[in-house]
Design a protein around this motif. Structure first.
Motif, PDB file in Angstrom:
ATOM      1  N   CYS A  54      57.416 113.633  64.862  1.00  0.00           N
ATOM      2  CA  CYS A  54      57.211 114.650  63.828  1.00  0.00           C
ATOM      3  C   CYS A  54      55.788 115.188  63.890  1.00  0.00           C
ATOM      4  O   CYS A  54      54.917 114.633  64.581  1.00  0.00           O
ATOM      5  CB  CYS A  54      57.499 114.073  62.440  1.00  0.00           C
ATOM      6  SG  CYS A  54      56.447 112.670  61.995  1.00  0.00           S
ATOM      7  N   ARG A  55      55.559 116.250  63.140  1.00  0.00           N
ATOM      8  CA  ARG A  55      54.245 116.900  63.122  1.00  0.00           C
ATOM      9  C   ARG A  55      53.424 116.490  61.900  1.00  0.00           C
ATOM     10  O   ARG A  55      52.222 116.726  61.851  1.00  0.00           O
ATOM     11  CB  ARG A  55      54.431 118.409  63.157  1.00  0.00           C
ATOM     12  CG  ARG A  55      55.233 118.865  64.371  1.00  0.00           C
ATOM     13  CD  ARG A  55      55.601 120.339  64.290  1.00  0.00           C
ATOM     14  NE  ARG A  55      54.431 121.199  64.452  1.00  0.00           N
ATOM     15  CZ  ARG A  55      54.460 122.524  64.296  1.00  0.00           C
ATOM     16  NH1 ARG A  55      55.602 123.114  63.949  1.00  0.00           N
ATOM     17  NH2 ARG A  55      53.373 123.243  64.458  1.00  0.00           N
ATOM     18  N   ALA A  56      54.065 115.926  60.903  1.00  0.00           N
ATOM     19  CA  ALA A  56      53.373 115.446  59.700  1.00  0.00           C
ATOM     20  C   ALA A  56      54.256 114.414  59.019  1.00  0.00           C
ATOM     21  O   ALA A  56      55.470 114.362  59.244  1.00  0.00           O
ATOM     22  CB  ALA A  56      53.064 116.597  58.749  1.00  0.00           C
ATOM     23  N   ILE A  57      53.630 113.596  58.181  1.00  0.00           N
ATOM     24  CA  ILE A  57      54.343 112.553  57.438  1.00  0.00           C
ATOM     25  C   ILE A  57      53.974 112.673  55.963  1.00  0.00           C
ATOM     26  O   ILE A  57      52.802 112.905  55.622  1.00  0.00           O
ATOM     27  CB  ILE A  57      53.960 111.144  57.947  1.00  0.00           C
ATOM     28  CG1 ILE A  57      54.358 110.974  59.419  1.00  0.00           C
ATOM     29  CG2 ILE A  57      54.607 110.055  57.095  1.00  0.00           C
ATOM     30  CD1 ILE A  57      53.781 109.725  60.063  1.00  0.00           C
ATOM     31  N   ILE A  58      54.972 112.516  55.098  1.00  0.00           N
ATOM     32  CA  ILE A  58      54.726 112.487  53.655  1.00  0.00           C
ATOM     33  C   ILE A  58      55.242 111.170  53.105  1.00  0.00           C
ATOM     34  O   ILE A  58      56.421 110.836  53.256  1.00  0.00           O
ATOM     35  CB  ILE A  58      55.411 113.661  52.932  1.00  0.00           C
ATOM     36  CG1 ILE A  58      54.869 114.995  53.445  1.00  0.00           C
ATOM     37  CG2 ILE A  58      55.190 113.553  51.417  1.00  0.00           C
ATOM     38  CD1 ILE A  58      55.494 116.202  52.792  1.00  0.00           C
ATOM     39  N   ILE A  59      54.362 110.411  52.474  1.00  0.00           N
ATOM     40  CA  ILE A  59      54.747 109.167  51.814  1.00  0.00           C
ATOM     41  C   ILE A  59      55.140 109.506  50.376  1.00  0.00           C
ATOM     42  O   ILE A  59      54.317 109.969  49.594  1.00  0.00           O
ATOM     43  CB  ILE A  59      53.605 108.134  51.797  1.00  0.00           C
ATOM     44  CG1 ILE A  59      52.982 107.979  53.196  1.00  0.00           C
ATOM     45  CG2 ILE A  59      54.095 106.805  51.256  1.00  0.00           C
ATOM     46  CD1 ILE A  59      53.891 107.392  54.230  1.00  0.00           C
ATOM     47  N   ALA A  60      56.408 109.326  50.049  1.00  0.00           N
ATOM     48  CA  ALA A  60      56.909 109.575  48.690  1.00  0.00           C
ATOM     49  C   ALA A  60      57.657 108.334  48.220  1.00  0.00           C
ATOM     50  O   ALA A  60      58.765 108.413  47.692  1.00  0.00           O
ATOM     51  CB  ALA A  60      57.817 110.806  48.676  1.00  0.00           C
ATOM     52  N   ALA A  61      57.013 107.193  48.425  1.00  0.00           N
ATOM     53  CA  ALA A  61      57.707 105.910  48.270  1.00  0.00           C
ATOM     54  C   ALA A  61      57.696 105.361  46.850  1.00  0.00           C
ATOM     55  O   ALA A  61      58.063 104.204  46.637  1.00  0.00           O
ATOM     56  CB  ALA A  61      57.087 104.879  49.222  1.00  0.00           C
ATOM     57  N   GLY A  62      57.280 106.173  45.869  1.00  0.00           N
ATOM     58  CA  GLY A  62      57.264 105.672  44.493  1.00  0.00           C
ATOM     59  C   GLY A  62      56.414 104.425  44.384  1.00  0.00           C
ATOM     60  O   GLY A  62      55.262 104.405  44.795  1.00  0.00           O
ATOM     61  N   ASN A  65      66.187 108.437  69.579  1.00  0.00           N
ATOM     62  CA  ASN A  65      65.038 109.294  69.308  1.00  0.00           C
ATOM     63  C   ASN A  65      65.480 110.539  68.550  1.00  0.00           C
ATOM     64  O   ASN A  65      66.474 111.181  68.916  1.00  0.00           O
ATOM     65  CB  ASN A  65      64.353 109.710  70.614  1.00  0.00           C
ATOM     66  CG  ASN A  65      63.723 108.541  71.334  1.00  0.00           C
ATOM     67  OD1 ASN A  65      63.696 107.430  70.817  1.00  0.00           O
ATOM     68  ND2 ASN A  65      63.212 108.789  72.517  1.00  0.00           N
ATOM     69  N   LEU A  66      64.751 110.885  67.484  1.00  0.00           N
ATOM     70  CA  LEU A  66      65.008 112.094  66.700  1.00  0.00           C
ATOM     71  C   LEU A  66      63.703 112.864  66.546  1.00  0.00           C
ATOM     72  O   LEU A  66      62.624 112.278  66.478  1.00  0.00           O
ATOM     73  CB  LEU A  66      65.558 111.734  65.319  1.00  0.00           C
ATOM     74  CG  LEU A  66      66.882 110.971  65.264  1.00  0.00           C
ATOM     75  CD1 LEU A  66      67.204 110.570  63.829  1.00  0.00           C
ATOM     76  CD2 LEU A  66      68.018 111.807  65.839  1.00  0.00           C
ATOM     77  N   LYS A  67      63.814 114.181  66.462  1.00  0.00           N
ATOM     78  CA  LYS A  67      62.638 115.034  66.336  1.00  0.00           C
ATOM     79  C   LYS A  67      62.786 115.940  65.127  1.00  0.00           C
ATOM     80  O   LYS A  67      63.863 116.483  64.878  1.00  0.00           O
ATOM     81  CB  LYS A  67      62.451 115.867  67.611  1.00  0.00           C
ATOM     82  CG  LYS A  67      61.155 116.661  67.665  1.00  0.00           C
ATOM     83  CD  LYS A  67      61.011 117.342  69.021  1.00  0.00           C
ATOM     84  CE  LYS A  67      59.700 118.110  69.097  1.00  0.00           C
ATOM     85  NZ  LYS A  67      59.534 118.767  70.436  1.00  0.00           N
ATOM     86  N   THR A  68      61.710 116.100  64.366  1.00  0.00           N
ATOM     87  CA  THR A  68      61.739 116.966  63.186  1.00  0.00           C
ATOM     88  C   THR A  68      60.325 117.463  62.917  1.00  0.00           C
ATOM     89  O   THR A  68      59.364 117.058  63.600  1.00  0.00           O
ATOM     90  CB  THR A  68      62.301 116.212  61.965  1.00  0.00           C
ATOM     91  OG1 THR A  68      62.542 117.142  60.906  1.00  0.00           O
ATOM     92  CG2 THR A  68      61.330 115.130  61.485  1.00  0.00           C
ATOM     93  N   ASP A  69      60.182 118.328  61.918  1.00  0.00           N
ATOM     94  CA  ASP A  69      58.843 118.793  61.546  1.00  0.00           C
ATOM     95  C   ASP A  69      58.096 117.744  60.728  1.00  0.00           C
ATOM     96  O   ASP A  69      56.948 117.426  61.002  1.00  0.00           O
ATOM     97  CB  ASP A  69      58.938 120.095  60.743  1.00  0.00           C
ATOM     98  CG  ASP A  69      59.461 121.254  61.568  1.00  0.00           C
ATOM     99  OD1 ASP A  69      58.988 121.421  62.717  1.00  0.00           O
ATOM    100  OD2 ASP A  69      60.347 121.978  61.090  1.00  0.00           O
ATOM    101  N   VAL A  70      58.784 117.217  59.693  1.00  0.00           N
ATOM    102  CA  VAL A  70      58.131 116.287  58.764  1.00  0.00           C
ATOM    103  C   VAL A  70      59.052 115.100  58.490  1.00  0.00           C
ATOM    104  O   VAL A  70      60.250 115.282  58.245  1.00  0.00           O
ATOM    105  CB  VAL A  70      57.794 116.982  57.419  1.00  0.00           C
ATOM    106  CG1 VAL A  70      57.072 116.016  56.477  1.00  0.00           C
ATOM    107  CG2 VAL A  70      56.941 118.223  57.646  1.00  0.00           C
ATOM    108  N   VAL A  71      58.486 113.901  58.527  1.00  0.00           N
ATOM    109  CA  VAL A  71      59.196 112.703  58.084  1.00  0.00           C
ATOM    110  C   VAL A  71      58.737 112.387  56.663  1.00  0.00           C
ATOM    111  O   VAL A  71      57.535 112.301  56.396  1.00  0.00           O
ATOM    112  CB  VAL A  71      58.934 111.504  59.010  1.00  0.00           C
ATOM    113  CG1 VAL A  71      59.423 110.205  58.375  1.00  0.00           C
ATOM    114  CG2 VAL A  71      59.621 111.715  60.344  1.00  0.00           C
ATOM    115  N   ILE A  72      59.702 112.238  55.759  1.00  0.00           N
ATOM    116  CA  ILE A  72      59.427 111.867  54.372  1.00  0.00           C
ATOM    117  C   ILE A  72      59.829 110.418  54.195  1.00  0.00           C
ATOM    118  O   ILE A  72      60.971 110.048  54.469  1.00  0.00           O
ATOM    119  CB  ILE A  72      60.214 112.759  53.392  1.00  0.00           C
ATOM    120  CG1 ILE A  72      59.852 114.235  53.588  1.00  0.00           C
ATOM    121  CG2 ILE A  72      59.950 112.328  51.948  1.00  0.00           C
ATOM    122  CD1 ILE A  72      60.764 115.191  52.836  1.00  0.00           C
ATOM    123  N   VAL A  73      58.907 109.591  53.747  1.00  0.00           N
ATOM    124  CA  VAL A  73      59.185 108.175  53.510  1.00  0.00           C
ATOM    125  C   VAL A  73      59.443 107.993  52.022  1.00  0.00           C
ATOM    126  O   VAL A  73      58.528 108.039  51.209  1.00  0.00           O
ATOM    127  CB  VAL A  73      58.021 107.280  53.972  1.00  0.00           C
ATOM    128  CG1 VAL A  73      58.373 105.803  53.760  1.00  0.00           C
ATOM    129  CG2 VAL A  73      57.693 107.543  55.439  1.00  0.00           C
TER     130      VAL A  73
END
Length: 345
Positions: free
Chosen positions: A111-119, A3-11
């Motif tokens: 995480c608190r938010a997710i950003i999809i940057a998957a091209g 388990n890992l914790k962060t503010d934002v996960v970027i995909v």
């Protein structure tokens, strides 16, 4: 399960995903980046690391790989964590500011938010459909260029009619023995400037263009020696040392299609204020997103990343307006830079 914790996960760890780390960092937000391939850079590293790029502001020309290297260095003060060679397989939304993201390596991210940057998503190059020709892949048949010197003094054939095909044909023309472009028609999907340049070189007999399709090949021992091209109802045989296929990418966006976003074909619909998707708390930037007037340019993705970072920060504290930060006076960035400089002294 780890388990890992962060503010934002970027995909996605392409150029826009890496720059997103920097923009979030300016807001004091930590990132974990997940990508299915084994190195940073997305398409830039996988398909055209040596390709010259001319439209990054203040950088007249640079290779795709050097841009990725610089973006990684720029993001490094914010100490992101990269989870490479693994895919996001599940997203669970607990509430608008709490998500759990699971990868195929058994890691659970909170995480608190997710950003999809998957091209273009979990992409693969469109392959040449000629039976048996795959035996030459990575020896004489290539879908990306990693080392231009490999083509020095060689007879190079480039298949395709888009920007990548033209970019590489024109880049390799000065160093190869010969360059022949083959496309099924003269209906190109490349910039007018590139088409004009190709036509000028053909007119001066410095390269060649042939309208047709590769339908077969011939070997000399264990080596690919000739291509058979169907052109104007005739079959022509041409010499080849190296074959570069630039047919684009297959639209395989993987599990993203199953996450119930509002979609426009293979792209995720977003607004142009926050670049938020139809699911609150999940954002999309770069080539994966869609909005009216969308252009798939790296610099567009950089702009989207900045506004997404502001929006995410604002969503975490609605009591006051998030101020515009300038990097020259950003207390977060200046503290990190100064501490790094002191550590190096």
């Amino acid at each position: 399960m780890k388990n890992l914790k962060t503010d934002v996960v970027i995909v996605g760890a392409g150029p826009v995903g890496i720059f997103q780390i920097f923009e979030l960092g300016l807001q004091g937000l930590k990132s974990i980046v997940v990508d299915s391939i084994s190195e940073l850079g997305g398409q830039c590293s996988q398909l055209y690391p040596d390709k010259p790029i001319y439209d990054i502001p203040a950088i007249p020309v640079a290779s795709a790989q050097s841009i990725i290297d610089s973006l990684e260095k720029q993001a490094s003060p914010f100490k992101p964590e990269y989870l490479l060679s693994q895919k996001v397989i599940e997203i669970h939304k607990e509430r608008d500011d709490l998500f759990f993201v699971k990868t195929d390596k058994g890691i659970l991210l909170e995480c608190r938010a997710i950003i999809i940057a998957a091209g273009s998503g979990a992409f693969e190059p469109v392959r040449l459909k000629v039976k048996g020709i795959e035996e030459f892949e990575d020896s004489q048949l290539f879908y990306k260029v990693k080392d231009k010197s490999l083509y020095k003094d060689k007879n190079v054939v480039v298949l395709g009619g888009g920007d990548s095909a033209f970019d590489w044909a024109l880049t390799l023309q000065p160093i190869a023995q010969s360059v022949l472009m083959i496309h099924r028609s003269t209906n190109f999907k490349a910039s007018k400037a590139s088409i004009n340049k190709m036509e000028q070189l053909c007119a001066s007999y410095e390269m060649q263009f042939l309208s047709g399709q590769v339908v077969d090949y011939k070997k000399d021992g264990d080596s690919l020696s000739k291509l058979v091209v169907q052109s104007s109802g005739l079959k022509r045989t041409i010499d080849v040392d190296h074959l570069l296929v630039m047919f684009g990418l297959s639209p395989k966006i993987g599990p993203i299609a199953d996450w119930n976003f509002e979609m426009n074909r293979h792209q995720i619909c977003v607004d142009t204020e926050k670049f938020q998707t139809s699911i609150p708390g999940i954002y999309a930037v770069g080539d994966i997103n869609y909005y009216p007037g969308k252009r798939n340019l790296i610099l567009s993705g950089f702009h989207e990343s900045a506004l997404a970072a502001f929006a995410i920060k604002q969503s975490m504290d609605t009591t006051k307006r998030v101020a515009t930060l300038y990097t020259t006076t950003s207390p977060i960035l200046q503290k990190l830079i100064n501490s790094k400089d002191m550590a190096g002294n």
